[in-house]
Design a protein around this motif. Structure first.
Motif, PDB file in Angstrom:
ATOM      1  N   ARG A 162      18.304  -7.166-161.924  1.00  0.00           N
ATOM      2  CA  ARG A 162      19.111  -7.510-160.751  1.00  0.00           C
ATOM      3  C   ARG A 162      20.325  -6.600-160.593  1.00  0.00           C
ATOM      4  NH1 ARG A 162      21.875 -13.422-160.003  1.00  0.00           N
ATOM      5  NH2 ARG A 162      23.117 -12.632-161.753  1.00  0.00           N
ATOM      6  N   ARG A 163      20.826  -6.031-161.684  1.00  0.00           N
ATOM      7  CA  ARG A 163      22.070  -5.276-161.652  1.00  0.00           C
ATOM      8  C   ARG A 163      22.091  -4.150-160.624  1.00  0.00           C
ATOM      9  NH1 ARG A 163      26.835  -6.577-162.057  1.00  0.00           N
ATOM     10  NH2 ARG A 163      26.180  -7.887-163.802  1.00  0.00           N
ATOM     11  N   VAL A 201      22.826  -5.609-157.279  1.00  0.00           N
ATOM     12  CA  VAL A 201      24.209  -6.085-157.189  1.00  0.00           C
ATOM     13  C   VAL A 201      25.162  -4.917-156.996  1.00  0.00           C
ATOM     14  CG1 VAL A 201      26.078  -7.214-158.470  1.00  0.00           C
ATOM     15  CG2 VAL A 201      23.762  -8.162-158.532  1.00  0.00           C
ATOM     16  N   ASP A 202      24.930  -3.854-157.767  1.00  0.00           N
ATOM     17  CA  ASP A 202      25.848  -2.716-157.740  1.00  0.00           C
ATOM     18  C   ASP A 202      25.616  -1.783-156.563  1.00  0.00           C
ATOM     19  OD1 ASP A 202      26.720  -3.732-160.099  1.00  0.00           O
ATOM     20  OD2 ASP A 202      25.844  -2.188-161.375  1.00  0.00           O
ATOM     21  N   PRO A 222      26.241  -2.328-152.287  1.00  0.00           N
ATOM     22  CA  PRO A 222      26.244  -3.552-153.095  1.00  0.00           C
ATOM     23  C   PRO A 222      25.822  -4.768-152.266  1.00  0.00           C
ATOM     24  CG  PRO A 222      28.206  -2.259-153.537  1.00  0.00           C
ATOM     25  CD  PRO A 222      27.534  -1.605-152.370  1.00  0.00           C
ATOM     26  N   SER A 223      25.011  -5.612-152.846  1.00  0.00           N
ATOM     27  CA  SER A 223      24.458  -6.743-152.099  1.00  0.00           C
ATOM     28  C   SER A 223      25.525  -7.645-151.493  1.00  0.00           C
ATOM     29  CB  SER A 223      23.537  -7.567-153.012  1.00  0.00           C
ATOM     30  OG  SER A 223      22.358  -6.868-153.302  1.00  0.00           O
ATOM     31  N   ALA A 224      26.623  -7.857-152.221  1.00  0.00           N
ATOM     32  CA  ALA A 224      27.664  -8.761-151.729  1.00  0.00           C
ATOM     33  C   ALA A 224      28.308  -8.265-150.443  1.00  0.00           C
ATOM     34  CB  ALA A 224      28.745  -8.957-152.797  1.00  0.00           C
ATOM     35  N   ARG A 265      31.006  -3.628-159.614  1.00  0.00           N
ATOM     36  CA  ARG A 265      29.855  -4.069-160.405  1.00  0.00           C
ATOM     37  C   ARG A 265      30.108  -5.394-161.092  1.00  0.00           C
ATOM     38  NH1 ARG A 265      30.144   1.332-160.387  1.00  0.00           N
ATOM     39  NH2 ARG A 265      28.228   2.532-160.081  1.00  0.00           N
TER      40      ARG A 265
END
Length: 402
Positions: free
Chosen positions: A224-225, A228-229, A241-243, A401
């Motif tokens: 998943r990292r 995310v990153d 980045p997903s967020a 991250r």
């Protein structure tokens, strides 16, 4: 305020059509048909807790699921600006359909992190593959020769009944600790448990997926990292980045629903329903305030999408600002539509054109990624940390991250 405000906006999208990929232009051209069929099926979707097959077919024909599929597999190579504009347009007719369209696009994007062999398993025969999934790691995988054995229950898997694959997060033991990975599971390997009963977004069919010991080949999984990153060295939409972008999938349908509510109110105010009856001053002011709040929300999410499309490196301050903007946008939308819903009166509150947008937006606003207290705190903490760094104050090493 005219009906189909978001659809009209497609014609005036910021990026010139000549700069879009051919598949992206095809999506823009197909949205009116998808909107029409989604509108026709909205009542049944709200009642049945499922989109009509005709609506899913229209979303598929439009190509939402292909928007972020790598062009090498027949995808669109699209932009987040196109995602927001087209999803919001469909949301005017049915917010549930728009939500599912965004989910298909988002999990098509995440599947781009799979190894090449895994991507070939999914898209090798056709890019017309719909993916749903869950990012909360509520499953567990055990290593086995050639891959993993995956088990677990994943809640709120929107559109699972119409997906060909589910991309599900789970924990694995690795390096003396735990790591979260995504696992791509074909439809015949998972069971759907009908658990979705929220008052709004009912047609999304955001039910529970259950798996007991399904084999997942190693090429159908990735950590998943990187998602995310946003550290992929591949396509630009994987470098974000997903967020910073995932919240767009949940705000854009609400924006479409808000546009529909404003259009219904504009018709009411213009006297089409009660000729000769003038709206009160309080109602006129409330409508103006709500319309302004929806416009402000649109500007915020447009900025989030534009920042993601820019192509530059997305820093942690960028991520926290985008998350803040998305959460603030849904707050503005929910406030605007709730104000008007209170004013429409008892008779109006029972009409789907007023009630459904309010229910759908209220439900969307409850998504964990749109919790303003959480993202607002992160934004301010990052601002303080960045300023300390600029002035040479001691700080913990931090990046997007985290």
């Amino acid at each position: 305020m005219c009906p189909n405000a978001e659809l009209h906006r497609l014609k005036d999208a910021e990026a010139p059509r000549s700069r879009r990929t051919s598949s992206e232009r095809d999506l823009l051209d197909a949205v009116p048909v998808a909107l029409s069929l989604a509108t026709q099926g909205a009542d049944a979707a709200d009642r049945d807790g499922r989109l009509a097959a005709e609506t899913v077919a229209a979303l598929t024909d439009a190509g939402f699921h292909r928007l972020f599929v790598p062009p090498g597999w027949g995808g669109s190579g699209g932009t987040f600006t196109t995602l927001v504009t087209t999803v919001a347009a469909v949301g005017e007719g049915c917010a549930s359909a728009a939500w599912v369209a965004a989910v298909f696009a988002n999990f098509g994007r995440l599947a781009g992190f799979l190894p090449h062999e895994g991507q070939e398993r999914i898209w090798g025969s056709s890019a017309d593959v719909r993916l749903s999934g869950a990012v909360a790691p509520t499953g567990r995988a055990l290593p086995t020769p050639g891959g993993w054995l995956l088990s677990g229950r994943w809640q709120y898997v929107s559109g699972a009944a119409f997906a060909h694959w589910a991309l599900l997060a789970g924990k694995v033991a690795e390096g003396g600790g735990e790591q979260v990975r995504f696992f791509a599971v074909p439809r015949h390997e998972y069971e759907i448990v009908r658990t979705w009963s929220a008052p709004g977004m009912r047609g999304t069919g955001s039910d529970t997926v259950r798996i007991d010991g399904a084999f997942v080949a190693k090429e159908l999984s990735f950590p998943r990292r990187p998602a995310v990153d946003g550290t992929s060295s591949g396509h630009r939409w994987l470098a974000v980045p997903s967020a910073a972008v995932t919240p767009l999938c949940f705000v854009a349908p609400a924006l479409g629903a808000a546009s529909a509510a404003l259009a219904a109110w504009a018709e009411r105010l213009q006297g089409a329903e009660t000729p000769g009856k003038e709206p009160s001053e309080a109602v006129r002011i409330a409508f103006a305030r709500s319309a302004g709040e929806v416009d402000a929300a649109r500007l915020l999410i447009d900025r989030v999408a534009s920042a993601a499309d820019h192509g530059r490196v997305i820093t942690r301050p960028d991520v926290t600002r985008s998350a803040r903007d998305a959460a603030l946008a849904i707050d503005l939308i929910a406030t605007a539509v709730s104000r008007l819903y209170r004013l429409v009166g008892t008779s109006g509150q029972s009409e789907p054109r007023f009630q459904r947008p309010w229910r759908d937006i209220t439900t969307a606003a409850g998504h964990a990624l749109l919790d303003f207290e959480a993202v607002g705190r992160s934004y301010t903490d990052e601002l303080i940390t960045s300023r300390k760094a600029a002035h040479g104050a001691p700080q913990d090493a931090r990046s997007h991250r985290e």
